[in-house]
Design an enzyme around this catalytic site. Structure first.
Site, PDB file in Angstrom:
ATOM      1  N   ASP A 190      -4.489   2.276  11.494  1.00  0.00           N
ATOM      2  CA  ASP A 190      -3.310   2.826  10.408  1.00  0.00           C
ATOM      3  C   ASP A 190      -2.628   3.919  10.915  1.00  0.00           C
ATOM      4  O   ASP A 190      -1.439   4.191  10.237  1.00  0.00           O
ATOM      5  CB  ASP A 190      -4.126   3.187   9.043  1.00  0.00           C
ATOM      6  CG  ASP A 190      -4.662   1.741   8.466  1.00  0.00           C
ATOM      7  OD1 ASP A 190      -4.220   0.541   8.918  1.00  0.00           O
ATOM      8  OD2 ASP A 190      -5.399   1.734   7.498  1.00  0.00           O
TER       9      ASP A 190
ATOM     10  N   LYS B 197      -1.613   5.744   1.305  1.00  0.00           N
ATOM     11  CA  LYS B 197      -1.072   4.659   1.206  1.00  0.00           C
ATOM     12  C   LYS B 197      -1.731   3.514   0.523  1.00  0.00           C
ATOM     13  O   LYS B 197      -2.791   3.443   0.178  1.00  0.00           O
ATOM     14  CB  LYS B 197      -0.986   4.163   2.789  1.00  0.00           C
ATOM     15  CG  LYS B 197      -2.393   3.831   3.369  1.00  0.00           C
ATOM     16  CD  LYS B 197      -2.931   2.719   3.141  1.00  0.00           C
ATOM     17  CE  LYS B 197      -4.268   2.210   3.832  1.00  0.00           C
ATOM     18  NZ  LYS B 197      -5.033   1.168   3.324  1.00  0.00           N
TER      19      LYS B 197
END
Length: 275
Positions: free
Chosen positions: A131, A8
């Site tokens: 996350d 990401k």
């Protein structure tokens, strides 16, 4: 069964305050790229992971922790052999460990035929790291709070050149540093998208790690560039893949990197669709 654990990028990251419990409120925009680790799952009597990660004890590895958490939550007695192809650097700000944990939860849920819904897996993932849920949900998202309140987002999907300066940044050290800015205003997603993007951690990380400052300064000569997460990786935004690849060929000695496409839908979801 082989599944990706994509990286990401934090397209922007603003620290809006520190809470009484020591955690920080933030606003960030997550987007996936079509590059990352890969996990292969094979039925087995017990849980096994290969190869071991240097410097990480087996029971501390987020993959094993995710698998054991899923076993404990469901009472599942099954095991698995998990083979990890590691491509993402540790301490790079690309979410490699969180993505590995998310793919483990999703993959074992499928392998063991547990039938847990996505929101149930995300709740488990939250116990492993802030996350992890965004990787499980699998869509680009505007995150608020401590990074656990998500709003779906659809930023542009350009080509990125992601570079690693070869240093590992400890996230707790950055968030505990008194010099970290903590006073960015709380804005709506629309306001953030229409304003210039920045990373509030970038200045501090560059001061603590000159290698990051040097690499970012080089990359800015080629494209709009920022640091992702708390570093150490930096990324430049390109309209064309060829331009990003040309820049990669000229990267300074010692820098490692890759070119990847931004993805608002995670490659993990695409792989699951194909099973």
């Amino acid at each position: 069964m082989r599944l990706p654990a994509p990286a990401k990028l934090n397209l922007f990251l603003y620290i809006t305050g520190r809470r009484p419990d020591g955690y920080h409120n933030l606003q960030t925009l997550f987007q996936f790229v079509d590059f990352g680790d890969e996990l292969a799952f094979t039925p087995a009597p017990e849980l096994m992971l290969s190869p071991p990660l240097p410097g990480v004890a087996l029971e501390d590895n987020l993959i094993i922790r995710a698998a054991r958490l899923l076993q404990a939550h469901t009472g599942c007695p099954q095991g698995a052999h998990i083979h990890l192809t590691k491509r993402l650097p540790m301490g790079g700000g690309l979410g490699g460990g969180s993505s590995d944990a998310a793919t483990t939860l999703v993959g074992l849920n499928r392998l063991w035929r547990l039938g847990l819904a996505k929101h149930e897996l995300a709740d488990l993932g939250r116990q492993l790291g802030a996350d992890v849920p965004v990787f499980i949900h699998g869509h680009a998202a505007f995150a608020e709070g401590v990074g656990d309140i998500f709003t779906a987002a659809s930023p542009p999907e350009p080509w990125y050149l992601v570079l690693n300066p070869g240093v590992e940044v400890a996230t707790p050290a950055i968030f505990n540093d008194p010099a970290l800015p903590r006073n960015s205003p709380v804005l709506s997603l629309e306001q953030r998208l229409s304003s210039p993007w920045q990373n509030d951690c970038e200045g501090l990380v560059k001061m603590r790690h000159p290698e990051v400052a040097k690499l970012l300064s080089w990359l800015l000569e080629y494209a709009p560039s920022r640091m992702t997460g708390t570093g150490a990786c930096v990324f430049g935004t390109f309209d064309r893949r060829e331009a990003a690849e040309q820049a990669l060929k000229k990267a300074p000695a010692g820098a490692r990197g890759f070119v990847a496409k931004g993805c608002n839908r995670s490659p993990l979801l695409t792989a699951l669709d194909a099973l």
